[in-house]
Motif scaffolding. Structure first.
Motif, PDB file in Angstrom:
ATOM      1  N   HIS A  55       0.831  -1.207   0.000  1.00 21.73           N
ATOM      2  CA  HIS A  55       0.000   0.000   0.000  1.00 21.73           C
ATOM      3  C   HIS A  55       0.869   1.262   0.000  1.00 21.73           C
ATOM      4  N   GLU A 100       1.600   4.195  -2.782  1.00 20.30           N
ATOM      5  CA  GLU A 100       1.342   5.604  -2.482  1.00 20.30           C
ATOM      6  C   GLU A 100       2.529   6.470  -2.917  1.00 20.30           C
ATOM      7  N   HIS A 137      -4.331   7.593  -1.293  1.00 24.00           N
ATOM      8  CA  HIS A 137      -4.765   6.470  -0.459  1.00 24.00           C
ATOM      9  C   HIS A 137      -5.800   5.569  -1.143  1.00 24.00           C
ATOM     10  N   HIS A 168       2.606  10.367   3.461  1.00 19.05           N
ATOM     11  CA  HIS A 168       2.008  10.906   4.681  1.00 19.05           C
ATOM     12  C   HIS A 168       2.983  10.843   5.840  1.00 19.05           C
TER      13      HIS A 168
HETATM   14 MN   LIG Z   1      -3.001   5.004   2.868  1.00 19.10          MN
END
Ligand SMILES: [Mn+2]
Ligand SMILES: [Mn+2]
Ligand SMILES: [Mn+2]
Ligand SMILES: [Mn+2]
Lengths: 215, 215
Positions: B76, B80, B95, B125
């Motif tokens: 993931h 990103e 996301h 992030h």
């Molecule tokens: Mn995420």
DNA sequence: TATGACATTTAGACTTGACTAAAATACGCA
DNA sequence: TGCGTATTTTAGTCAAGTCTAAATGTCATA
């Protein structure tokens, strides 16, 4: 929006349509799914106005279905370019992974990917990448086995089974490669090629599947 | 291998585990799935030895489940980074797309992607990207609202709701940004920051969610 | 210790996309 | 013109993952 399964049916139809009437049987065996299940799905697609179906005419993509299928093929081939050019996968490895990635289709991902890759026109197998508006880039497609001796550039393949791809790799034959067709030995149906500084010999099964343009 | 649904449960458990005991209820509401369905799936995961479950202890990832979940989070966060750094998406857009891509996991795709991205350690992030062996990069995590006046670098967020991300963007606060905490006005709980040549004011709701290190 | 709130569990049902087996239909050819 | 084969269609089943409604358990506190 079509489900993942539906996308696979649409893409199969897109590929099969070139070969004439698409019967349930033909679609079913291409997908490896039973004719009964295929019929059920074709009816769903028909109720979504993505295909039309009747016994006589077989299965046909509607304009809407055609557009959807074209975008799936576009995504598939763009991902193949990404995997090949950016991640360094070999051309016989990219297809299976792209099968997964082609179904990821949020808003503008395809367009961003396209831009990132430099708006490619052909995928690693030489197949044309449908453009955003659905038009398909054309290429000269001469079958190597039918050409007179001379100099040619490989622009594509009539078929892209991984087996063939690996065979070609071992002969140093890849998309963009320029070769010289030296001779066709009728007796054993062997084609003699000059590739760079090497001399390669390929049988009809291979020569029939190599698409070239004059170089 | 877990199915797509199972992967989503595992990832949810990975995230929830930090917050103490994971009840059916908690997992269910995090996933937006009914407790009844959640129980059914938890039992399936338990039979695959990915979690243990009983009323008293709640749901726990096994070592095997933990490893699987960590790899999903790794995928993931790597996607990103790809979407942000290579395709130019904003940090509040990546996301949802990564949610789709994280489930594509053939053989060495993750490792190739990791290499292509230059083995990143943190995602857009500021969240740590689990490494191939499952270890998780550590970062200093001081909550901005608890710090004395001084100079700090933003290293992460306590929470990454898109709303917060967009709010921070409009304040020119992003990962890596260095800021000076000038003052905390007790009366209205407003924090006064110097960001580059600008002076910004943020309330507690924001200041509580910004993680920093001394700069 | 009884009660009400909340969490867990059971029971039954639905949807999607597959399957097999068998029935119906169409088609090629004798 | 009819027969055998192939194709299409129907009918019934299944697994995964979800739902709702109702039953059962747990626990704090009145
Ligand atoms: Mn995420
Ligand atoms: Mn392909
Ligand atoms: Mn291709
Ligand atoms: Mn993230």
């Amino acid at each position: 929006m079509p489900t993942l399964s539906q996308e696979n049916y649409l893409k199969a139809l897109w590929h099969l349509t070139a070969g004439g009437k698409v019967s349930l049987q033909r679609l079913a065996s291409h997908l490896g799914i039973s004719p009964a299940s295929t019929l059920a799905m074709v009816r769903k697609l028909a109720s979504d106005k993505l295909v039309t179906y009747n016994r006589a005419a077989g299965i046909r993509l509607t304009v809407k279905g055609q557009a959807a299928a074209t975008q799936i093929v576009r995504r598939h081939r763009l991902w193949e370019v990404f995997l090949h050019d950016k991640l360094g996968y070999r051309w016989d490895e990219v297809h299976d992974i792209a099968e997964q990635l082609e179904h990821v289709a949020p808003a503008d991902l395809t367009e961003r990917l396209d831009a990132f890759l430099g708006h490619p026109t052909f995928d690693p197998h030489g197949d044309p990448i449908p453009q955003r508006d659905g038009t398909i880039p054309q290429r000269t497609e001469l079958v190597l086995s039918e050409q007179p001796p001379g100099s040619y550039r490989i622009v594509g393949l009539a078929e892209t089974r991984d087996e063939l791809l690996r065979q070609l790799t071992s002969l140093h034959l890849t998309i963009g490669q320029v070769l010289e067709l030296r001779d066709h030995r009728r007796f054993d149906d062997v084609f003699v090629l000059r590739v760079g500084s090497r001399t390669e010999h390929v049988g009809r099964a291979v020569a029939d599947r190599i698409l070239v343009e004059p170089a």
